[in-house]
Design an enzyme around this catalytic site. Sequence first.
Site, mmCIF file in Angstrom:
data_model
loop_
_atom_site.group_PDB
_atom_site.id
_atom_site.type_symbol
_atom_site.label_atom_id
_atom_site.label_comp_id
_atom_site.label_asym_id
_atom_site.label_seq_id
_atom_site.Cartn_x
_atom_site.Cartn_y
_atom_site.Cartn_z
ATOM 1 N N ASP A 20 -3.627 1.462 -2.903
ATOM 2 C CA ASP A 20 -2.935 2.712 -3.207
ATOM 3 C C ASP A 20 -3.937 3.846 -3.407
ATOM 4 O OD1 ASP A 20 -0.693 1.065 -3.156
ATOM 5 O OD2 ASP A 20 -0.751 0.718 -5.313
ATOM 6 N N SER A 67 0.826 -1.205 0.000
ATOM 7 C CA SER A 67 0.000 0.000 0.000
ATOM 8 C C SER A 67 0.854 1.247 0.000
ATOM 9 C CB SER A 67 -0.930 0.084 1.213
ATOM 10 O OG SER A 67 -1.923 -0.898 1.161
ATOM 11 N N SER A 96 -1.623 -4.241 -2.923
ATOM 12 C CA SER A 96 -1.203 -2.901 -2.500
ATOM 13 C C SER A 96 -2.349 -1.914 -2.668
ATOM 14 C CB SER A 96 -0.011 -2.452 -3.367
ATOM 15 O OG SER A 96 0.513 -1.247 -2.898
#
Lengths: 346, 346, 346, 346
Positions: free
Chosen positions: B274, B234, B272
């Site tokens: 984001d 992230s 991740s």
Amino acid sequence: MSTNRSRIRDVGVEPGELDSGEINAITDVPGVEVGQRSVVHGSHTDPPCVRSGVSVIDPDNQQNLYSDPVTAGTYVLNGYGKSIGIPQIDELGEIETPIVLTNTLSTWDVANAVVSRVLEAHPDATSVNPVVGECNDGVLNDIRGRHISADHVEDAFDALDGSAVEEGSVGAGVGTTGFGWKAGIGSASRMVDGHTVGVLVLTNTGKPDDLRIDGLKINQFVEEDTEATSAGGSIMIIVGTDADLTARQLNRVLQRTSLGLGRVGGIAHHGSGDFALGFANGRGSAISDSDLTILFRGVIEATEEAIYNSLTCSTTIEGFDGKVIEAIPLDSVKRAVASRNSSSND
Amino acid sequence: MSTNRSRIRDVGVEPGELDSGEINAITDVPGVEVGQRSVVHGSHTDPPCVRSGVSVIDPDNQQNLYSDPVTAGTYVLNGYGKSIGIPQIDELGEIETPIVLTNTLSTWDVANAVVSRVLEAHPDATSVNPVVGECNDGVLNDIRGRHISADHVEDAFDALDGSAVEEGSVGAGVGTTGFGWKAGIGSASRMVDGHTVGVLVLTNTGKPDDLRIDGLKINQFVEEDTEATSAGGSIMIIVGTDADLTARQLNRVLQRTSLGLGRVGGIAHHGSGDFALGFANGRGSAISDSDLTILFRGVIEATEEAIYNSLTCSTTIEGFDGKVIEAIPLDSVKRAVASRNSSSND
Amino acid sequence: MSTNRSRIRDVGVEPGELDSGEINAITDVPGVEVGQRSVVHGSHTDPPCVRSGVSVIDPDNQQNLYSDPVTAGTYVLNGYGKSIGIPQIDELGEIETPIVLTNTLSTWDVANAVVSRVLEAHPDATSVNPVVGECNDGVLNDIRGRHISADHVEDAFDALDGSAVEEGSVGAGVGTTGFGWKAGIGSASRMVDGHTVGVLVLTNTGKPDDLRIDGLKINQFVEEDTEATSAGGSIMIIVGTDADLTARQLNRVLQRTSLGLGRVGGIAHHGSGDFALGFANGRGSAISDSDLTILFRGVIEATEEAIYNSLTCSTTIEGFDGKVIEAIPLDSVKRAVASRNSSSND
Amino acid sequence: MSTNRSRIRDVGVEPGELDSGEINAITDVPGVEVGQRSVVHGSHTDPPCVRSGVSVIDPDNQQNLYSDPVTAGTYVLNGYGKSIGIPQIDELGEIETPIVLTNTLSTWDVANAVVSRVLEAHPDATSVNPVVGECNDGVLNDIRGRHISADHVEDAFDALDGSAVEEGSVGAGVGTTGFGWKAGIGSASRMVDGHTVGVLVLTNTGKPDDLRIDGLKINQFVEEDTEATSAGGSIMIIVGTDADLTARQLNRVLQRTSLGLGRVGGIAHHGSGDFALGFANGRGSAISDSDLTILFRGVIEATEEAIYNSLTCSTTIEGFDGKVIEAIPLDSVKRAVASRNSSSND
């Protein structure tokens, strides 16, 4: 206070053209269970006056959703709300926890309680996406007190059950209002070509003159005018189906809930955070897009009827500041229906 | 452990072509303050081992944001995350609370702490939209313990300050990792035609071979191979500007953060989450869309440089299970830079 | 004018870490064919000076796409463009015609030509969704003349072929520019766990100082400064894969193209309409989201390399007003690469 | 064939609670003009049988929109359609050309005609974003013939006028159908706190049993059953206001059109491409979000009433294959209204 309440079908209204499921609730969808905990204590003169609660919708037989998520989607009609978990649903097209409803300011406590359950059941889990929807019950409930505890959430989960859904002033719907009346939880379902689509709503939106029940402007049949409430508004619309939809298809279904709300007269006013959250637990054969129309019709009709039930099943409640929100008078609804029937017989 | 850390400019890298602000941090944006609370106690052998924290970004001089919100926007590159408050930002184009960063499983506790602050300051408030971003620091931190308390959040707010931003293993960045190295908080800014755009990142994404610093593949200059970490990943990218943008324009700016992440070599892998969250606190004259390009360039360069700083300022840390995540070796970075300089002089 | 052009691998640059496909072009994806028609006639002194064309990407062996659509998706980085067909792709997650690229002002003529083809082949068809992407080649081409005819589109379809893709100043890329140089069509591919992902770009964006080739700032190795062009900008990124993705998954892949553009130094300036359009023609077994990361990496690397090829394969061209846009000097690229190699050998 | 047609107010229905504008059409919005060209020639026995046309909505007094665009927005309820120009509206929040409506397969010819107009008026223009909405009139019209020419578009522009809007089987509405009846163009407006919001619809969606007019299920009052049409469906909803909204606010307004469609009974079936396109031409003082509710109500009521007008003003038409689509029988509507009135008097 009126306590003898009815579903909308019991007063002679059958919205739409599709057959409902046997229970005529979201629990008609195979695998779906609902559990609720009403939190009601204290009073205007004995504070804190708590009129709130928790409603849980489990999409898949209380199976291990965290390890085996189901397809999920969202539709935001009015994003002025605090609902939790939406970005991950939009990205992955699935949910890994049941959907929980509560009051606005208890959203994060309830999310934490859901997380605790997953952490306990999964000793290796380091990430959880709780999905919590909310309405502002601050007209009746001492909302600033954030009185919903993890135990209340546990109670709601313990109450999960696949039979008839308790409607009206119950669970997250204890303290909500709609179209000027006491509103709360409502549910309905439709049969759609071998599948079922079910809806559960938490109604907290609308003003009296806007309400249409199956096209009837109910306020014109009310003896004395009721006072319009001025709550922050919102409606949460939970949709479930056992059709094996992709997340993209499910999102198409969810977007149609606004057409059901339109039938009821909703306008999604500025302060009304209106969200649809849904899941498709089917693991059968894929549905082609050209076969979705009956699902669209089903979700519209079930949304419409669920909102009616959220009104006609709710009971008059006195709030934390002594204000009383009346239940919608069933005789007014009946008068409206009778009026139409008589005119049709002319 | 290495503790003598540098910002990327101190090792000779000046990404992009625009001038940075005086501090070269998000606090160059007039009105912006940052406050952080690192929560570090216990150890591998003396559990619980807590390696986490809280970082607050206040957009407007700690003024009464709840009564006087500022323009805000979002961009989701990868929605696999738990960030809170996004639907309301998208609907209303504004924030009514500062943005707070923490670890994944403390998201809802931190949100509740923010809500408490607003309820206390506003006796009539019955609705608050806290905005909390998160990264999963579970590689180093006992994340399941949810050790971030309301007091920690208060401490971070008390530390709000408009001067230089502490970077590296601090606040929400105490326990995060990036490109195989210890990462954390980083910041940078750019001057854009009379305005400033600033970025603060919380880095927790990437694998070693992907990292490019100003085009240099750093891993090729590292003496021994470092072990790649496998955290959930992230990155949270917080953007502030004093340009008087509409929410639509701000969203255009925010979307460009992914081009900055691209320069660094990020791939936004499946795990991740984001997110870019941003605000525009300017109350001056409107900016025409055709003048946005320099803001686009500025946010890209500041994102790129902030990520570098989040790496080069971070210090080696031992985690809850004894695993050590190394700080990126600054001499490798210096060697890479020197190599290029020498070749340019050929 | 330089006409002896190379792909980027021929000058020693191999971007990323994954293997390319055999052809290293979008035609490595089984079933994908590309057909192009350059339209070049007239000159500065003999108007109209036409420097434009058509490029077609067929996702499925020229099969009957209208009756048997393939999964498709979109990602809009900068919607300042005229691309046609996007709403229906977003709704249905599929395309029923090949994707066609051309110049901005010929978009609708080209769409009509695609529609004509479908109407002719399907005597009962009363609805078609042509998908046309465009870049503004008005720096070199007499764009206002709208010189692309239905015959040109037919020629491009007739040229459909699954072997190597002609790159550079060809098809829709005859008149486009990028990073101050002549740009055009470029392509590349990556092997991703038993599947292939391919990219074809039409480059028309960027200014000279922004360009990085595999991290090398090329402009620093150019003997004399080139003059920056000031075209409207845009990049069209076409992505194909034989992985059996859902439209939601494909959209995740497409969103990563911006990370590839970031590696190259693109900033998606205000006037640059930047779109990714893609398809997944696989009819095999579903891919789980957690297996998407290699596809993300693949599309990023292929986007990056395709842009390089769109530059290094393009040739110097004189435009309708006598302005000459130079091809990127390959010896500068080679010098940049050599410089790095020598320094690595230090 | 019935030719003596009425607006819905003339048969005693006044939907909603807000006052309409003087004309009760989108042309009540200061600056808004509408021009239409019906294209009707040939017949079942004398082909080609053309039953189609063009409708233009100019947002700003036919001023130089290309040089001085107005704020614009979109809402896509069902993206299964070919509407052109949406990505740029979404990116820039403005339109630079009037909005034009036509039949599905003439979309690109009409777009080209709009582009020609701009190119002629602006000798330096090299980029134009035409905005064209469409419905499929293939039930009545020889749609495959693409009979709409640039001259027809010119005629519609020449007819631009700010007075009453011709409704029913006119312009783009010559050949469309709705709720089983002949439908076409309809319009209505509402006064909203010193501003006006107007709607113009092109109706081509719905089946007979779904239709509710102000809550009345009209089909129950029709003497003999009409045959349901099976057109591809679609509705285009054009919204204009002189309130000075941002694009974000306008998008909130546009999203509410689906609540108006819901009141009428629409279900946005799979094959119905349902788009709202709108503009705000006000250049006065900004509107705060909390003042938007009356605009929401206004657009819902105007959408509802515009759809009614699109039905009650349309005339029976015979199509290219001899099929006749009947106008909705006004006496049925009157009977439905009278029935309700009599019962209210009970």
